[in-house]
Write a protein that holds these residues in place. Structure first.
Motif, PDB file in Angstrom:
ATOM      1  N   PHE A 609       0.986  -1.095  -0.054  1.00 41.64           N
ATOM      2  CA  PHE A 609       0.003   0.028   0.016  1.00 41.64           C
ATOM      3  C   PHE A 609       0.890   1.214   0.068  1.00 41.64           C
ATOM      4  O   PHE A 609       2.113   1.117   0.488  1.00 41.64           O
ATOM      5  CB  PHE A 609      -0.944   0.159   1.468  1.00 41.64           C
ATOM      6  CG  PHE A 609      -1.983  -0.830   1.370  1.00 41.64           C
ATOM      7  CD1 PHE A 609      -3.316  -0.561   0.721  1.00 41.64           C
ATOM      8  CD2 PHE A 609      -1.905  -2.184   1.887  1.00 41.64           C
ATOM      9  CE1 PHE A 609      -4.267  -1.385   0.845  1.00 41.64           C
ATOM     10  CE2 PHE A 609      -2.830  -2.940   2.172  1.00 41.64           C
ATOM     11  CZ  PHE A 609      -4.285  -2.554   1.402  1.00 41.64           C
ATOM     12  N   LYS A 610       0.306   2.252  -0.575  1.00 42.42           N
ATOM     13  CA  LYS A 610       1.013   3.675  -0.308  1.00 42.42           C
ATOM     14  C   LYS A 610       0.443   4.187   1.007  1.00 42.42           C
ATOM     15  O   LYS A 610      -0.940   4.335   1.056  1.00 42.42           O
ATOM     16  CB  LYS A 610       0.849   4.571  -1.593  1.00 42.42           C
ATOM     17  CG  LYS A 610       1.402   5.820  -1.366  1.00 42.42           C
ATOM     18  CD  LYS A 610       1.455   6.491  -2.762  1.00 42.42           C
ATOM     19  CE  LYS A 610       1.923   8.088  -2.523  1.00 42.42           C
ATOM     20  NZ  LYS A 610       1.565   8.868  -3.950  1.00 42.42           N
ATOM     21  N   VAL A 611       1.253   4.505   1.949  1.00 41.64           N
ATOM     22  CA  VAL A 611       0.872   4.770   3.200  1.00 41.64           C
ATOM     23  C   VAL A 611       1.391   6.294   3.752  1.00 41.64           C
ATOM     24  O   VAL A 611       2.379   6.516   3.510  1.00 41.64           O
ATOM     25  CB  VAL A 611       0.960   3.858   4.419  1.00 41.64           C
ATOM     26  CG1 VAL A 611       0.646   4.113   5.851  1.00 41.64           C
ATOM     27  CG2 VAL A 611       0.497   2.271   3.889  1.00 41.64           C
ATOM     28  N   ALA A 612       0.451   7.096   4.285  1.00 43.41           N
ATOM     29  CA  ALA A 612       0.587   8.312   4.571  1.00 43.41           C
ATOM     30  C   ALA A 612       0.259   8.212   6.238  1.00 43.41           C
ATOM     31  O   ALA A 612      -0.792   7.403   6.561  1.00 43.41           O
ATOM     32  CB  ALA A 612       0.169   9.658   4.099  1.00 43.41           C
ATOM     33  N   ILE A 628      -7.859  14.740   1.066  1.00 42.63           N
ATOM     34  CA  ILE A 628      -7.927  15.355  -0.077  1.00 42.63           C
ATOM     35  C   ILE A 628      -6.732  15.695  -0.840  1.00 42.63           C
ATOM     36  O   ILE A 628      -6.579  15.444  -1.962  1.00 42.63           O
ATOM     37  CB  ILE A 628      -9.055  16.264  -0.113  1.00 42.63           C
ATOM     38  CG1 ILE A 628     -10.352  15.740   0.318  1.00 42.63           C
ATOM     39  CG2 ILE A 628      -9.168  17.025  -1.407  1.00 42.63           C
ATOM     40  CD1 ILE A 628     -11.616  16.833   0.889  1.00 42.63           C
ATOM     41  N   ALA A 629      -5.971  16.400  -0.243  1.00 41.42           N
ATOM     42  CA  ALA A 629      -4.663  16.913  -0.742  1.00 41.42           C
ATOM     43  C   ALA A 629      -3.970  15.587  -1.213  1.00 41.42           C
ATOM     44  O   ALA A 629      -3.271  15.582  -2.154  1.00 41.42           O
ATOM     45  CB  ALA A 629      -3.900  17.757   0.258  1.00 41.42           C
ATOM     46  N   LEU A 630      -3.906  14.775  -0.436  1.00 40.63           N
ATOM     47  CA  LEU A 630      -3.059  13.480  -0.746  1.00 40.63           C
ATOM     48  C   LEU A 630      -3.657  12.663  -1.713  1.00 40.63           C
ATOM     49  O   LEU A 630      -3.117  11.812  -2.488  1.00 40.63           O
ATOM     50  CB  LEU A 630      -2.772  12.469   0.391  1.00 40.63           C
ATOM     51  CG  LEU A 630      -1.813  13.224   1.213  1.00 40.63           C
ATOM     52  CD1 LEU A 630      -1.838  12.176   2.582  1.00 40.63           C
ATOM     53  CD2 LEU A 630      -0.386  13.239   0.852  1.00 40.63           C
ATOM     54  N   GLY A 631      -5.093  12.838  -1.983  1.00 45.76           N
ATOM     55  CA  GLY A 631      -5.595  12.128  -2.842  1.00 45.76           C
ATOM     56  C   GLY A 631      -5.709  10.453  -2.523  1.00 45.76           C
ATOM     57  O   GLY A 631      -5.813   9.503  -3.396  1.00 45.76           O
ATOM     58  N   ARG A 660     -16.363  14.516  -1.621  1.00 39.80           N
ATOM     59  CA  ARG A 660     -15.173  13.398  -1.504  1.00 39.80           C
ATOM     60  C   ARG A 660     -15.940  12.283  -0.726  1.00 39.80           C
ATOM     61  O   ARG A 660     -15.076  11.508   0.039  1.00 39.80           O
ATOM     62  CB  ARG A 660     -13.742  13.849  -1.196  1.00 39.80           C
ATOM     63  CG  ARG A 660     -13.287  14.795  -1.865  1.00 39.80           C
ATOM     64  CD  ARG A 660     -13.205  14.249  -3.478  1.00 39.80           C
ATOM     65  NE  ARG A 660     -12.729  13.009  -3.829  1.00 39.80           N
ATOM     66  CZ  ARG A 660     -11.393  12.830  -3.755  1.00 39.80           C
ATOM     67  NH1 ARG A 660     -10.602  13.541  -4.044  1.00 39.80           N
ATOM     68  NH2 ARG A 660     -10.899  11.391  -3.980  1.00 39.80           N
ATOM     69  N   ALA A 661     -17.038  11.923  -0.870  1.00 37.42           N
ATOM     70  CA  ALA A 661     -18.023  10.883  -0.132  1.00 37.42           C
ATOM     71  C   ALA A 661     -17.052   9.515  -0.743  1.00 37.42           C
ATOM     72  O   ALA A 661     -17.327   8.299  -0.095  1.00 37.42           O
ATOM     73  CB  ALA A 661     -19.182  10.716  -0.401  1.00 37.42           C
TER      74      ALA A 661
END
Ligand code: MLC
Ligand code: 5AD
Length: 712
Positions: A609-612, A628-631, A660-661
């Motif tokens: 996974f790409k994880v933040a 939202i900024a990271l998408g 962004r539901a």
């Protein structure tokens, strides 16, 4: 003829039908190899001659130990308002509890008044809300502070809390010199694991030193600090790490106090400790014995002359992470074994957890069972009849020495970095603990560490238990009203002068912070106002940088078929979509428990996974913007302090409001079953309660992202 170990080996080898005797060895997470048998040959030399009451105190700090006086039954508690917590304390004392131990809510821990906008979801949850001396007086109403010893678990906001306690004493007619108790005041481990810091490490260390200075001069019966390993073990540390880093923290506090010009014997006798006691019964008892032995040496090296200065006196609490949401009555049994281990290790004071630990705060019923566990131990088992019953045990004595050896190595590593403040700034102990936590999670997921009712012997139908519910809106409204009343009725000049003086003490580096805060508390400054004054003086709040460590999960798991399967599913997803599935792991509110978030972030990243990871203490609005900024595809909220019912719905609403539901929200942590339906109705896609398997969670999240599963 007397038999030798050689004879035993022959016999054992026959039992083993050809397998080598080493096949019975156990490798512990501490890096200690346990043999199947210990004999006289394993006894360390010193073990034969040591006696309790004498340095290095391996066998206990008092000559008579529990034969003279049993340990203090000190149950940690606090919830909702000062009135309700006070009533709970009084009932508990009437039922056999011996000392008090206050749990504050997270708003208080982080230095916010109950009317602060950042803490709307935290007031009165996970502990009692205390905003001012008025609350403090109610908390101890009818409890004589000159007689009852009171522990207050407070670190970040220690200055206002201790100041209010001193003034509450004053207004009860109790002199400072008569106050007995303990404050946690251990900020280094907050930076490492518990996260209720407010200021940066340097001013935070000054706070510790100022408190040691003040109490050693004015409150001779009060323990100035409770140097805590507890939270390290809870965060996943091995017992050697817990032992080493706790003592290394202690060394740093001694240096901080010495830097104020204090003589070591003037304060060392009031330094106290706090350890976690998990399920490894003999290792835990050995840990306490090793801790005493090591501290005695450390203090001798610091030049301590008095025997008292060399004594490691400690509180213990049974382990919270060892308890499970599944089949929760098993937790009564676990806690009983852990309590026995603490007592065999020679603790001075003990908290036993309630069986509903993994679900919610204790109810009156679960708290009764927890307390009675200690009463039964003290009165029915005979464990108090003899001092240090494990003394001379080949195994325990050797384990004591082995653990000490491992811990000395870790201490040397910290000292080589220039001591714990520096090591903490560089993040070394935190990283080591997070690694150990990820390894432990992997062992559990693989079934190598057996947890009855979770990864083995699972129940088909889980019993529902009653849980404590707190109406936080009501608590908050009451607190806000009381704050207003106090602010309206105080003398504004006296208040402003005291706050300005405190700010100046913080800013100039001169004078004693606690002394100035006592004046402010007496002038009815609130907890938030006192904290803010210091924040201004110190030049701001501390912001920790969060990092995702990588490779640990992969290391343990790389050859596991299920792990490989999810990796290849993620790889397929990447090929298909041209990018990795993207997850934001989020911590919201004042909940400082980040082990779960860290373990998930590490494991998910290793899977592909790409994880933040968000910072700690975020608001739903901040997490929404970040997601939202990271998408990201999914926000995974980790919640361990009961904020999920207010913070998670707010996050979902905000994502919806921003159109962004489609970003799905999953929640993990301490989430009672009772709340599942509510959360699902609010739009939560998946819920992972305590004991969830990380691979299962990853599969569920990936299915959501791939659109294989949709919200109904
Ligand atoms: C004891 N005494 C004896 C004796 N045993 N005298 C003669 N003969 C004996 N056999 C004396 C002691 O010397 C002492 O006096 C007095 O009796 C009290 O005994 P104690 O052994 O010191 O016990 P206690 O007062 O309970 O103090 C224990 C402590 C203290 C030193 C560990 O710091 C403490 O109470 N800590 C509790 C910390 C705590 O509850 N933390 C909760 C964290 S929860 P004298 O004069 O020598 O003092 C948490 C969770 C979270 O952190 O939120 O994350
Ligand atoms: N009341 C009782 N016990 C508490 N704990 C935390 N907060 C409270 C409280 N308000 C206990 C739990 C937790 C540990 C840190 O302390 O056992 O795991």
């Amino acid at each position: 003829m007397t038999k030798t170990t050689r004879d035993w080996l022959d016999l054992a080898t026959r039992d083993l039908k050809g397998k080598p005797i080493e096949s019975l060895n156990t490798e512990t997470p501490e890096g200690i190899t346990l043999k199947p048998l210990y004999t006289e040959e394993d006894l360390p030399e010193s073990a034969a001659s040591e006696l309790p009451g004498f340095a290095p105190f391996t066998r206990g700090v008092r000559a008579t130990m529990y034969t003279g006086q049993p340990w203090t039954i000190r149950q940690y508690a606090g919830f909702s308002t000062a009135e309700e917590s006070n009533a709970f304390y009084r009932k508990n004392l009437a039922a056999g509890q011996k000392g008090l131990s206050v749990a504050f809510d997270l708003a208080t821990h982080r230095g916010y008044d109950s009317d602060h906008p950042r803490v709307t979801g935290d007031v009165g949850k996970a502990g009692v809300a205390i905003d001012s001396v008025e609350d403090m007086k109610i908390l101890f109403d009818g409890i004589p502070l000159g007689e009852m010893s009171v522990s207050m678990t407070m670190n970040g906001a220690i200055i206002p809390v201790l100041a209010m306690f001193i003034v509450a004493g004053e207004e009860q007619g109790v002199e400072r010199k008569a106050l007995t108790g303990t404050v946690q005041n251990d900020i280094l481990k907050e930076f490492m694991v518990r996260n209720t810091y407010i200021y940066s490490p340097e001013p935070s260390m000054r706070i510790v030193a100022d408190i040691i200075e003040f109490t050693s001069k004015e409150m001779p019966k009060f323990n100035s600090i409770s140097i805590s390993g507890y939270h390290m073990q809870e965060a996943g540390a091995t017992l050697a790490q817990e032992l080493a880093y706790t003592l290394a923290d202690g060394m740093e506090y001694v240096r901080a106090a010495q830097s104020k010009g204090l003589d070591v014997d003037a304060f060392a006798g009031r330094l106290s400790f706090f350890f976690c006691i998990g399920m490894n019964v003999f290792m835990e008892a050995a840990k306490l014995r090793a801790a005493r032995q090591m501290w005695s040496k450390i203090m001798t090296d610091f030049g301590a002359k008095s025997e008292r200065s060399k004594m490691l006196r400690t509180h213990c609490q049974t382990s919270g992470v060892s308890l499970t949401e599944q089949d929760p009555y098993n937790n009564v049994v676990r806690t009983a074994f852990e309590a026995m281990a603490a007592v065999l290790g020679g603790t001075q004071s003990l908290h036993t957890n309630s069986f509903d630990e993994a679900i919610a705060l204790p109810t009156e019923f679960s708290a009764r069972i927890a307390r009675n566990t200690q009463l039964i131990l003290a009165h029915e088992t005979g464990v108090t009849n003899v001092v240090d019953p494990l003394g001379g045990s080949y195994y325990v004595e050797k384990l004591t020495a082995d653990l000490a050896e491992k811990a000395w190595e870790l201490i040397a590593e910290v000292e080589a970095l220039g001591g714990m403040t520096k090591a903490v700034e560089q993040g070394l102990p935190k990283m080591r603990i997070e690694e150990a936590a990820a390894r432990r999670q992997a062992r559990i997921d693989r079934g190598e560490d057996v947890i009855v009712g979770v990864n083995r012997f699972r129940l088909a139908d889980e019993p529902q238990v009653d849980i404590l519910n707190i109406d936080t809106d009501k608590v908050r409204a009451g607190q806000v009203a009381r704050l207003k009343k106090m602010r309206d009725s105080r003398d504004p000049n006296a208040h402003e002068a005291a706050i300005a003086a405190l700010e100046q003490v913080a800013k100039s580096g001169k004078g004693n912070l606690l002394s100035a805060a006592v004046d402010a508390a007496r002038a009815r400054a609130s907890l938030g106002e006192i904290s803010d004054a210091m924040e201004r003086g110190f030049g701001g709040r501390h912001h920790a940088v969060t990092k995702v460590i990588s490779g640990v999960y992969e290391n343990v798991y790389h050859d596991d078929p299920e792990y490989q399967a999810i990796q290849s599913r993620i790889a397929d997803y990447k090929t298909d979509k041209g990018r990795a599935p993207h997850v934001l792991v989020a911590k919201m509110g004042q909940d400082g428990h980040d082990r779960g978030a860290k373990v998930i972030a590490t494991a998910f990243a290793d899977m592909g996974f790409k994880v933040a990871l968000t910072d700690m203490f975020e608001t739903p609005a901040e997490v929404t913007d970040r997601a939202i900024a990271l998408g990201v595809d999914v926000v995974g909220v980790s919640s361990l302090a009961a904020g999920h019912k207010s913070l998670v719905p707010e996050l979902i609403d905000r994502l919806k409001d921003k159109g962004r539901a489609d970003i799905q929200v999953v929640v993990g942590g301490v989430i009672p079953e009772q709340d599942y339906a509510f959360l699902r109705e609010k739009g939560v896609a998946e819920i992972f309660g305590p004991g969830s398997n990380v691979l299962d969670a990853a599969n569920a999240v990936l299915a959501r992202i791939s659109g294989l599963k949709r919200n109904v």
